[in-house]
Design a protein around this motif. Structure first.
Motif, mmCIF file in Angstrom:
data_model
loop_
_atom_site.group_PDB
_atom_site.id
_atom_site.type_symbol
_atom_site.label_atom_id
_atom_site.label_comp_id
_atom_site.label_asym_id
_atom_site.label_seq_id
_atom_site.Cartn_x
_atom_site.Cartn_y
_atom_site.Cartn_z
ATOM 1 N N ASN A 124 -21.019 -29.045 -33.424
ATOM 2 C CA ASN A 124 -22.412 -29.282 -33.031
ATOM 3 C C ASN A 124 -22.755 -30.744 -33.275
ATOM 4 O OD1 ASN A 124 -23.282 -26.496 -32.546
ATOM 5 N ND2 ASN A 124 -23.105 -26.203 -34.758
ATOM 6 N N ARG A 125 -23.350 -31.405 -32.282
ATOM 7 C CA ARG A 125 -23.809 -32.788 -32.506
ATOM 8 C C ARG A 125 -25.323 -32.848 -32.316
ATOM 9 N NH1 ARG A 125 -22.251 -37.197 -28.428
ATOM 10 N NH2 ARG A 125 -24.019 -36.210 -27.414
ATOM 11 N N TYR A 126 -26.020 -33.256 -33.380
ATOM 12 C CA TYR A 126 -27.473 -33.339 -33.384
ATOM 13 C C TYR A 126 -27.910 -34.784 -33.236
ATOM 14 C CZ TYR A 126 -27.302 -28.723 -35.738
ATOM 15 O OH TYR A 126 -27.069 -27.413 -36.072
ATOM 16 N N GLU A 127 -28.812 -35.027 -32.296
ATOM 17 C CA GLU A 127 -29.476 -36.328 -32.204
ATOM 18 C C GLU A 127 -30.753 -36.254 -33.029
ATOM 19 O OE1 GLU A 127 -30.155 -37.299 -28.084
ATOM 20 O OE2 GLU A 127 -28.128 -36.593 -27.655
ATOM 21 N N PRO A 128 -31.347 -37.406 -33.346
ATOM 22 C CA PRO A 128 -32.624 -37.359 -34.069
ATOM 23 C C PRO A 128 -33.611 -36.474 -33.308
ATOM 24 C CG PRO A 128 -31.889 -39.638 -33.830
ATOM 25 C CD PRO A 128 -30.912 -38.788 -33.074
ATOM 26 N N GLY A 129 -34.340 -35.648 -34.032
ATOM 27 C CA GLY A 129 -35.356 -34.786 -33.420
ATOM 28 C C GLY A 129 -34.834 -33.430 -32.985
ATOM 29 N N THR A 130 -33.512 -33.271 -32.904
ATOM 30 C CA THR A 130 -33.001 -31.960 -32.476
ATOM 31 C C THR A 130 -32.931 -30.999 -33.651
ATOM 32 O OG1 THR A 130 -30.709 -32.652 -32.714
ATOM 33 C CG2 THR A 130 -31.678 -32.861 -30.531
ATOM 34 N N ARG A 131 -33.040 -29.708 -33.318
ATOM 35 C CA ARG A 131 -33.044 -28.680 -34.346
ATOM 36 C C ARG A 131 -32.248 -27.490 -33.850
ATOM 37 N NH1 ARG A 131 -37.203 -24.994 -32.659
ATOM 38 N NH2 ARG A 131 -37.512 -24.207 -34.758
ATOM 39 N N LEU A 132 -31.977 -26.568 -34.753
ATOM 40 C CA LEU A 132 -31.334 -25.313 -34.363
ATOM 41 C C LEU A 132 -32.220 -24.203 -34.906
ATOM 42 C CD1 LEU A 132 -28.677 -24.483 -32.907
ATOM 43 C CD2 LEU A 132 -27.710 -24.131 -35.175
ATOM 44 N N SER A 133 -32.758 -23.395 -34.007
ATOM 45 C CA SER A 133 -33.714 -22.385 -34.466
ATOM 46 C C SER A 133 -33.000 -21.262 -35.222
ATOM 47 C CB SER A 133 -34.538 -21.860 -33.300
ATOM 48 O OG SER A 133 -33.676 -21.482 -32.273
ATOM 49 N N LEU A 134 -33.784 -20.512 -35.989
ATOM 50 C CA LEU A 134 -33.237 -19.460 -36.847
ATOM 51 C C LEU A 134 -32.429 -18.459 -36.028
ATOM 52 C CD1 LEU A 134 -35.901 -18.138 -39.377
ATOM 53 C CD2 LEU A 134 -33.814 -19.440 -39.861
#
Ligand code: SIN
Ligand code: FE2
Length: 217
Positions: A124-134
């Motif tokens: 998984n690659r996250y950029e600033p502001g990205t999230r992963l919901s529950l």
């Protein structure tokens, strides 16, 4: 305590924090192996590029994903599943590098899950502001195997909830090199990631990378 901590750090083991029965954070556990991990990651994503998958409901996922191992986790209009082939290339996912496998097995063993044999690693690659919901990880056949989740790059706040979506979540700060392992009674806990704050990390720039190891089949 301080002396023990330094001794453990020198041995490259980090320190551990129990979250609950079956769930532990192995602080900085992956740090001594970061060079091999990033070299392997580079090879994998050159063959199976990170991409934004689509949810069954038709939304583009903000977290970019790829996989290595015998099977890879996928999301598209037809649902969530594991597949041996990367739909992008039509070829098998890149094999799981030895450095990945060893890290996952060592972390699982350190958390009390000896004999972990992951066949899937989701990147998984996250950029600033990205999230992963529950969500729960429940697309795997064998729920007796734990989940091993490795954090690299900019920090994140991991949400670790209960067996129901509405249960209260613990907020667990995760830094570069931290490994979270959950299994047994904790295997189906809801979890997610709060929006990533803008930051820079020497290893990943503005990104956070997460490697999630699972036994899918
Ligand atoms: C996941 O649940 O698949 C990823 C968790 C994380 O990025 O820490
Ligand atoms: Fe997950």
């Amino acid at each position: 305590m301080t002396l023990d901590l330094f001794a453990e750090l020198e041995q490259g083991m980090g320190w551990r924090e129990e979250l609950d029965a079956g769930a532990v954070v192995l602080r900085r556990f992956a740090l001594p192996r970061q060079a091999e991990l990033f070299a392997a990651l580079e090879r994998i994503t050159s063959q199976a590029p990170l991409r934004h998958m689509v949810t069954p409901g038709g939304f583009r996922m903000s977290v970019a994903m790829s996989n290595c191992g015998a099977c890879g986790w996928l999301s598209d209009r037809s649902g969530y599943r594991y597949d041996a082939l990367d739909p992008h290339s039509g070829k098998p996912w890149p094999p799981m590098p030895q450095a990945f496998l060893q890290l996952a097995q060592d972390a699982a063993a350190a958390a009390g899950f000896a004999g972990f044999a992951p066949d899937a690693c989701l990147i998984n690659r996250y950029e600033p502001g990205t999230r992963l919901s529950l969500h729960q990880d429940k697309d795997e056949c064998d729920l007796s195997a734990p989940i091993v989740s490795v954090s690299l790059g900019v920090p994140a706040t991991f949400l670790f909830g209960g067996g129901q979506r509405a249960d209260k979540c613990r907020r667990v700060p995760l830094a570069h090199g931290d490994v979270v392992v959950w299994g047994g009674l904790a295997r189906l806990r809801y979890h997610g990631v709060l929006p990533i704050k803008a930051a820079q990390h020497p290893a990943t720039g503005s990104h956070r990378i997460n490697l999630t190891f699972r036994k899918a089949r």
